[in-house]
Design a protein around this motif. Sequence first.
Motif, short mmCIF file in Angstrom:
data_model
loop_
_atom_site.label_atom_id
_atom_site.label_comp_id
_atom_site.label_asym_id
_atom_site.label_seq_id
_atom_site.Cartn_x
_atom_site.Cartn_y
_atom_site.Cartn_z
N LYS A 9 0.83 -1.21 0.00
CA LYS A 9 0.00 0.00 0.00
C LYS A 9 0.87 1.26 0.00
O LYS A 9 1.86 1.36 0.72
CB LYS A 9 -0.90 -0.01 1.24
N ASP A 10 0.48 2.20 -0.84
CA ASP A 10 1.15 3.52 -0.93
C ASP A 10 2.57 3.44 -1.47
O ASP A 10 3.34 4.41 -1.34
CB ASP A 10 1.17 4.22 0.44
N LYS A 11 2.96 2.31 -2.05
CA LYS A 11 4.30 2.22 -2.63
C LYS A 11 4.27 2.78 -4.04
O LYS A 11 3.30 2.60 -4.79
CB LYS A 11 4.77 0.75 -2.66
N SER A 12 5.35 3.43 -4.44
CA SER A 12 5.41 4.08 -5.75
C SER A 12 5.64 3.07 -6.86
O SER A 12 6.05 1.93 -6.62
CB SER A 12 6.53 5.12 -5.76
N GLU A 13 5.38 3.48 -8.10
CA GLU A 13 5.61 2.64 -9.28
C GLU A 13 7.09 2.27 -9.36
O GLU A 13 7.97 3.13 -9.21
CB GLU A 13 5.19 3.39 -10.54
N GLY A 14 7.38 0.99 -9.57
CA GLY A 14 8.76 0.55 -9.67
C GLY A 14 9.44 0.35 -8.34
O GLY A 14 10.66 0.16 -8.28
N TYR A 15 8.68 0.40 -7.25
CA TYR A 15 9.26 0.21 -5.92
C TYR A 15 9.86 -1.20 -5.82
O TYR A 15 9.28 -2.18 -6.27
CB TYR A 15 8.16 0.38 -4.85
N ASN A 16 11.05 -1.31 -5.26
CA ASN A 16 11.77 -2.58 -5.14
C ASN A 16 11.32 -3.27 -3.86
O ASN A 16 11.69 -2.86 -2.76
CB ASN A 16 13.28 -2.32 -5.14
N PHE A 17 10.53 -4.31 -4.03
CA PHE A 17 9.97 -5.03 -2.88
C PHE A 17 10.64 -6.39 -2.76
O PHE A 17 10.57 -7.21 -3.67
CB PHE A 17 8.46 -5.20 -3.07
N ARG A 18 11.32 -6.64 -1.66
CA ARG A 18 12.06 -7.89 -1.48
C ARG A 18 11.43 -8.72 -0.36
O ARG A 18 11.03 -8.18 0.67
CB ARG A 18 13.52 -7.62 -1.14
N VAL A 19 11.37 -10.04 -0.60
CA VAL A 19 10.80 -10.95 0.38
C VAL A 19 11.82 -12.05 0.68
O VAL A 19 12.38 -12.64 -0.25
CB VAL A 19 9.49 -11.59 -0.14
N TRP A 20 12.06 -12.28 1.92
CA TRP A 20 12.98 -13.35 2.33
C TRP A 20 12.14 -14.44 2.98
O TRP A 20 11.45 -14.20 3.97
CB TRP A 20 14.01 -12.82 3.31
N VAL A 21 12.20 -15.66 2.44
CA VAL A 21 11.49 -16.81 3.02
C VAL A 21 12.53 -17.65 3.75
O VAL A 21 13.36 -18.31 3.14
CB VAL A 21 10.79 -17.64 1.92
N ALA A 22 12.46 -17.61 5.07
CA ALA A 22 13.48 -18.29 5.87
C ALA A 22 13.37 -19.80 5.74
O ALA A 22 12.28 -20.37 5.78
CB ALA A 22 13.31 -17.89 7.34
N GLY A 23 14.51 -20.45 5.54
CA GLY A 23 14.56 -21.90 5.52
C GLY A 23 13.96 -22.54 4.28
O GLY A 23 13.72 -23.74 4.27
N CYS A 24 13.72 -21.77 3.22
CA CYS A 24 13.09 -22.33 2.02
C CYS A 24 14.17 -22.80 1.05
O CYS A 24 14.97 -22.01 0.57
CB CYS A 24 12.19 -21.31 1.35
N ALA A 25 14.16 -24.10 0.74
CA ALA A 25 15.16 -24.65 -0.17
C ALA A 25 14.57 -25.01 -1.52
O ALA A 25 15.23 -25.58 -2.36
CB ALA A 25 15.82 -25.89 0.44
#
Length: 329
Positions: A312-328
Motif C-alpha cells: 500500500k502507498d508504494k510508488s511505481e517501480g518500488y523494489n519489494f524484497r521478500v525473504w522466506v526463511a529456511g526455504c530450499a
Amino acid sequence: MTSKEKEGSSPKLLKSPSKHQQAVTPIVGMGGSAGGLEAFKAFFRHMPRDSGMAFVLVSHLAPDHDSLLAEIMQTVTTMPVIEAQDQMQVAPNNVYVIPPNRDMLISQGKLQLSVSEGPHATRMPIDNFLCSLSEDQGTHAIGIILSGTGTDGTLGLAAIMKAGGISVVQDPASAKFDGMPTSAIHAGNAMHVLPVEQMPNILISKPHRPPLRHELQTPSTVRGINSILKQLRTATGHDFSLYKKNTIIRRIERRMLQNSIEDMEVYANFLKESPTEVQVLFKELLINVTSFFRDPDAFILLKNDILPRLCKDKSEGYNFRVWVAGCAT
C-alpha cells in the motif's frame, strides 16, 4: 564383471553378511489405523519368533482410554509384546506397542516417548515414528503401512526409502480401509504391495546390508552407468546424464540392493530383461520437490490480505524484497 565375462553370465549376488553386519537388528516400524488390528494379527500369525528383527507398532489410539493392543497381540505371537516406555532399548525378536496419548520416536535404538500435544485428529504418529526410524537406522529401517483411513505413513515411507530402507504396503484390496495404503502407493512410496500374510516372507528373504559403494572412476562402474542411463533414455525419454554422478550411483545402488546384485554392469544387463525395473529405477532417480503451495489457505491470505497491505502507498517501480526463511525449494 571382467572384460572376459560375457554379458549374459549369471549375476554376481551379494556376499553373505559378515558377523558384524549380522549383529545389526533391523527394526520394523508398522503403522495401522482403522482395520489395523486385524492386519497386525494376520502379520504376526505368519512371522516366526526368531527372525532377528524388532517390531514397533504405531496405531491411532483413543487418547483417553487404556489400550489393550499389547495384550491382544500377545495372543497371536510367542514373541514378547511390550507396551513401550520412554528410553526403552529395542531388542530383536520383541514387539513394542505405542501407548495411548503418546508420541513416539526412536534414537540410537531407544524409544523416545512424550505426551501428545495438539488436536488428536491432526496428529501423524506413524509419519513421525517412521521418519525418526529412517534417521536412526538408515538402510536397516523397514516401514510397513497397513489398513487405515487418511494419509498417515505416506511421508514416513518416503523417508525410509530415501535412507535406503525397505517399504511395504498392504494391498488395498485386502485392507478393511484402504486410505493409508492407497495414499502411500499413489505417492510412489511402496517397494512391495502385498497381502499382510505374505509380508513376513518378504522381510525374511530381503538382505539387510549396508549400502554398496561404487567408485565413479572404475571402468566397470562407468560402463554400467552409461548403459543404465542409455536404457532409461530409450524407455522413458528422460536424459539423466547431467545429474550429479554421485547421486545417480547412490540411487542405482539402492535398487541393486533390493535385487541382490552388487555389480553395476550386471544390474545394467538385468534392466534389459526387466522393463518393470526400468520404471522403478526411473521413479527412484526423479528428484521429489516439496510442494511449495501445499497450504493453499495460507497463500490465499497472503495474496488477498498481507501483500496488499505491505504494498500500500508504494510508488511505481518500488523494489519489494521478500525473504522466506529456511526455504530450499
